[in-house]
Enzyme design. Structure first.
Site, PDB file in Angstrom:
ATOM      1  N   SER A 143      -9.856  56.465 -17.730  1.00 53.25           N
ATOM      2  CA  SER A 143     -11.269  57.167 -17.057  1.00 53.25           C
ATOM      3  C   SER A 143     -12.316  56.113 -16.881  1.00 53.25           C
ATOM      4  CB  SER A 143     -11.801  58.207 -18.100  1.00 53.25           C
ATOM      5  OG  SER A 143     -12.908  58.571 -17.663  1.00 53.25           O
ATOM      6  N   TYR A 153     -14.402  61.937 -25.891  1.00 58.20           N
ATOM      7  CA  TYR A 153     -13.645  61.925 -24.665  1.00 58.20           C
ATOM      8  C   TYR A 153     -13.808  60.254 -24.174  1.00 58.20           C
ATOM      9  CZ  TYR A 153     -12.072  62.384 -19.848  1.00 58.20           C
ATOM     10  OH  TYR A 153     -11.270  62.292 -18.647  1.00 58.20           O
TER      11      TYR A 153
HETATM   12  C1  GCO Z   1     -17.466  64.057 -17.710  1.00 54.07           C
HETATM   13  C2  GCO Z   1     -16.244  64.156 -16.749  1.00 54.07           C
HETATM   14  C3  GCO Z   1     -15.462  62.617 -16.844  1.00 54.07           C
HETATM   15  C4  GCO Z   1     -14.516  62.677 -15.876  1.00 54.07           C
HETATM   16  C5  GCO Z   1     -13.783  61.364 -15.760  1.00 54.07           C
HETATM   17  C6  GCO Z   1     -14.564  60.323 -15.091  1.00 54.07           C
HETATM   18  O1  GCO Z   1     -17.950  64.944 -18.160  1.00 54.07           O
HETATM   19  O2  GCO Z   1     -18.338  63.053 -17.240  1.00 54.07           O
HETATM   20  O3  GCO Z   1     -15.369  64.990 -17.308  1.00 54.07           O
HETATM   21  O4  GCO Z   1     -15.172  62.351 -17.952  1.00 54.07           O
HETATM   22  O5  GCO Z   1     -13.642  63.724 -15.939  1.00 54.07           O
HETATM   23  O6  GCO Z   1     -13.198  60.995 -17.081  1.00 54.07           O
HETATM   24  O7  GCO Z   1     -13.713  59.166 -14.830  1.00 54.07           O
END
Ligand code: GCO
Length: 230
Positions: A121, A134
């Site tokens: 990501s 995340y």
């Molecule tokens: C967020 C998004 C990001 C994208 C992606 C970007 O809430 O900022 O979900 O995490 O999904 O990962 O590369």
């Protein structure tokens, strides 16, 4: 990505945790003429993963190319985040890639061949407020990819990652529908637009093919230039 790999000649084993959605996706691909198998398991269930690979062994299914794409998102400030919520994201987005990757590599190593494609990501490089677990998981995906290269490259396995930018996916629908966030993505991205999921196919096919046989431990960003420009 599954459709793109199938169109490039792959026989696809589709994984999903929900049988209904998995069967619907498989049926759609079969209707398009692709060869598709289903493997229903939750990527956080290690026993199910191990049992699935043992079933593959028994049925003669050899996984030559693994795409670790499973992931969830939870947007919440850390001071409001329960530890169990943190663990859930780390398990689904990072530990899953280790467990499935380990089971696949156990079978790839004796064959001297394999392609592992992890999905990172923008948050593999940069943090954004309210998506800490995340971000940590995706940062871990970048380094897990390098660790896989360190241990498996000598066995003819190439482990690499794709780092999608802001893509028009279900997971991001709430962001797309937020006018302020939508405007930010369009202004912050040099391409001035969200990415489309099928724009990941070319990089997936590259990393799944012999064209990338000397590429190892890399993460390729498909992000409209967002990481390249202030
Ligand atoms: C967020 C998004 C990001 C994208 C992606 C970007 O809430 O900022 O979900 O995490 O999904 O990962 O590369």
């Amino acid at each position: 990505m599954a459709e793109g790999l199938a169109a490039a000649g792959a026989t696809v084993v589709l994984n999903g945790s929900d049988q209904g959605r998995l069967s619907a996706a498989a049926a759609e691909m079969k209707a398009a003429g692709y060869t598709v198998h289903e493997a229903r398991f939750d990527v956080t269930d290690e026993a199910a993963i191990v049992a699935t690979f043992e079933r593959f062994d028994a049925e003669g299914i050899e996984i030559d190319i693994l795409v670790n794409n499973a992931g969830i998102q939870l947007r919440k400030p850390m001071v409001e985040l329960a530890t169990d919520e943190w663990r859930k994201v780390i398990e689904a987005n990072l530990t899953s890639a280790f467990v499935v990757g380990r089971e696949a590599a156990k079978r790839m190593i004796p064959r001297g061949y394999g392609k592992v494609i992890n999905i990172g990501s923008l948050t593999s490089e940069l943090a954004r407020a309210t998506v800490a677990p995340y971000t940590v998981a995706k940062g871990g995906i970048k380094m897990l990819t390098r660790a896989m290269a360190a241990e498996w490259a000598a066995h003819g396995i190439q482990a690499n990652a794709i780092g999608p930018g802001y893509m028009l996916t279900d997971m991001n629908q709430a962001l797309v529908e937020n006018p302020t966030f939508d405007a930010w993505v369009k202004s912050r991205t040099p391409a001035k637009r969200w990415g489309k999921p099928d724009e990941l196919i070319g990089t997936a096919v590259f990393l799944a093919s012999s064209a990338s046989d000397y590429v190892n431990g890399q993460i390729i960003y498909v992000d409209g230039g967002m990481l390249a420009v202030l």
